[in-house]
Design an enzyme around this catalytic site. Structure first.
Site, PDB file in Angstrom:
ATOM      1  CE1 TYR A  56      18.288  -7.585   4.590  1.00 32.12           C
ATOM      2  CE2 TYR A  56      16.098  -7.953   5.480  1.00 32.12           C
ATOM      3  CZ  TYR A  56      16.967  -7.933   4.417  1.00 32.12           C
ATOM      4  OH  TYR A  56      16.491  -8.252   3.159  1.00 32.12           O
ATOM      5  CG  LEU A 206       6.166   1.010  -3.457  1.00 33.68           C
ATOM      6  CD1 LEU A 206       5.751   1.727  -2.182  1.00 33.68           C
ATOM      7  CD2 LEU A 206       5.206   1.347  -4.597  1.00 33.68           C
ATOM      8  NE  ARG A 208      16.996  -1.141  -3.326  1.00 31.81           N
ATOM      9  CZ  ARG A 208      16.813  -2.017  -4.305  1.00 31.81           C
ATOM     10  NH1 ARG A 208      16.181  -1.636  -5.397  1.00 31.81           N
ATOM     11  NH2 ARG A 208      17.241  -3.260  -4.207  1.00 31.81           N
ATOM     12  N   GLY A 209      11.247   3.392  -2.985  1.00 32.69           N
ATOM     13  CA  GLY A 209      10.624   4.691  -2.816  1.00 32.69           C
ATOM     14  C   GLY A 209      10.595   5.540  -4.060  1.00 32.69           C
ATOM     15  CB  SER A 212       6.804   5.802  -2.919  1.00 39.16           C
ATOM     16  OG  SER A 212       7.486   7.047  -2.818  1.00 39.16           O
ATOM     17  N   GLY A 213       5.627   7.845  -5.258  1.00 43.53           N
ATOM     18  CA  GLY A 213       4.860   9.078  -5.382  1.00 43.53           C
ATOM     19  C   GLY A 213       5.262  10.120  -4.362  1.00 43.53           C
TER      20      GLY A 213
END
Length: 331
Positions: A56, A206, A208-209, A212-213
């Site tokens: 990373y 989630l 990767r979003g 997530s909303g």
């Protein structure tokens, strides 16, 4: 924070873990100070499982975590580290190496960057097709005996590989993507883990979003690795965002956010599953942690299932080249 034990032989961790990849990689530039404050906020809230990979940011993430942990008691934090992926100076993905000698080499560098003399859970990020899993796990077992690793984990491997690995050394947990829209582990992988007493640390809760909303059609051209995902483009995105809106109705009825409902659903799938929250900012972490206050009723779970049935999402979770490296996706 509620606690969960990772399998029969693994450590006890907070019900939510913190995934730090986005603080160094994949989602565009991150704010260093905000990243450090987010790690602090999660630890102060009772998180003890901090997840990273030596690749990373090509080591940046490990050094960031080491900085965040200065002044804290080492025994209060469970460091989960993935290894094996190799990168070039431009950040490109070069190859993968899980040979026994590579295991020890990667480990040596991680220990230095993390400023520690042991890693709590060490895991190959993917199955190396050129190296029998028994050889990789055998080398890691040597490092357990030497005191450099406390527990051995796996990542994104299928049931047959899990069995072969567990025959060499006890496995604490399997790290794998699991969410309302990624449920492939339910068929064979999760039952195998439960049979063998292996916990699950679920990432991508989630998606990767996506669920997530907070994602929208206007963000379709975002300049990060999601632009390569078929789940975030074209008609697939329209379809998937419709699922999110159905989930929003369920969330609103419970006085919660979509993200909190999605995380609470993963928590409800069993006490042997610990979601890893990939927050880059304190506000993201705070919203996600709110899921711990939600106890989903059978009626809630039914409503969630109706809103986002298994297999309803469209698109693959990784680009084709990356999917080809997932032992967990082989049938």
């Amino acid at each position: 924070m509620p606690q969960r034990k990772l399998g029969a032989n693994g450590p006890t961790v907070g019900a939510l873990g913190l995934g730090c990849m986005g603080m160094s990689d994949a989602y565009g530039p991150a704010d260093r100070n905000e990243s450090l404050l987010t790690i602090d906020a999660a630890l102060d809230a009772g998180v003890n499982l901090v997840d990273t990979g030596d690749f990373y940011g090509s080591g940046h993430n490990e050094m960031l975590i080491a900085e965040a942990l200065q002044g804290r008691r080492r025994g209060d934090v469970i460091l989960s580290v993935k290894f094996g992926a190799m990168r070039d100076p431009a950040g490109g993905w070069v190859s993968y190496d899980a040979r026994p000698a590579a295991v020890k080499n990667f480990l040596a560098y991680s220990l230095k960057r993390l400023r520690t003399d042991y890693i709590d859970i060490y895991r190959p990020a993917r199955l190396d097709p050129a190296v029998p899993i028994e050889e990789t796990i055998g080398a890691m077992a040597d490092m357990v005996k030497a005191g450099y690793i406390k527990h051995i984990g796996l990542s994104e491997v299928g049931a047959a590989t899990i069995r072969r690995a567990a025959a060499v050394h006890p496995i604490a947990d399997l790290q794998i993507e699991y969410s309302l829209v990624v449920r492939g582990i339910e068929d064979e992988i999760l039952p195998t883990c439960r049979e063998l007493g292996i916990g699950v640390t679920a990432y991508g809760v989630l998606a990767r979003g996506l669920i997530s909303g907070h994602w929208s059609k206007e963000r379709e051209k975002t300049a990060d690795f999601r632009r390569f995902s078929t789940r975030f483009s074209g008609d697939n995105l329209d379809h998937n965002l419709a699922l999110v809106e159905a989930l929003r109705e369920v969330a609103t009825a419970r006085g919660a956010s979509v993200a909190q409902i999605a995380i609470a659903w993963v928590l409800a799938q069993g006490p042997d599953i610990a979601p890893i929250i990939g927050a880059r900012r304190r506000a993201q972490w705070a919203e996600s942690a709110g899921a711990l206050a939600l106890t989903l009723t059978p009626a809630d779970l039914h409503a969630i299932e109706q809103a986002a049935p298994k297999g309803a999402a469209k698109g693959e979770r990784y680009p084709a080249a990356a999917m080809a490296h997932l032992d967990s996706e082989r049938r």
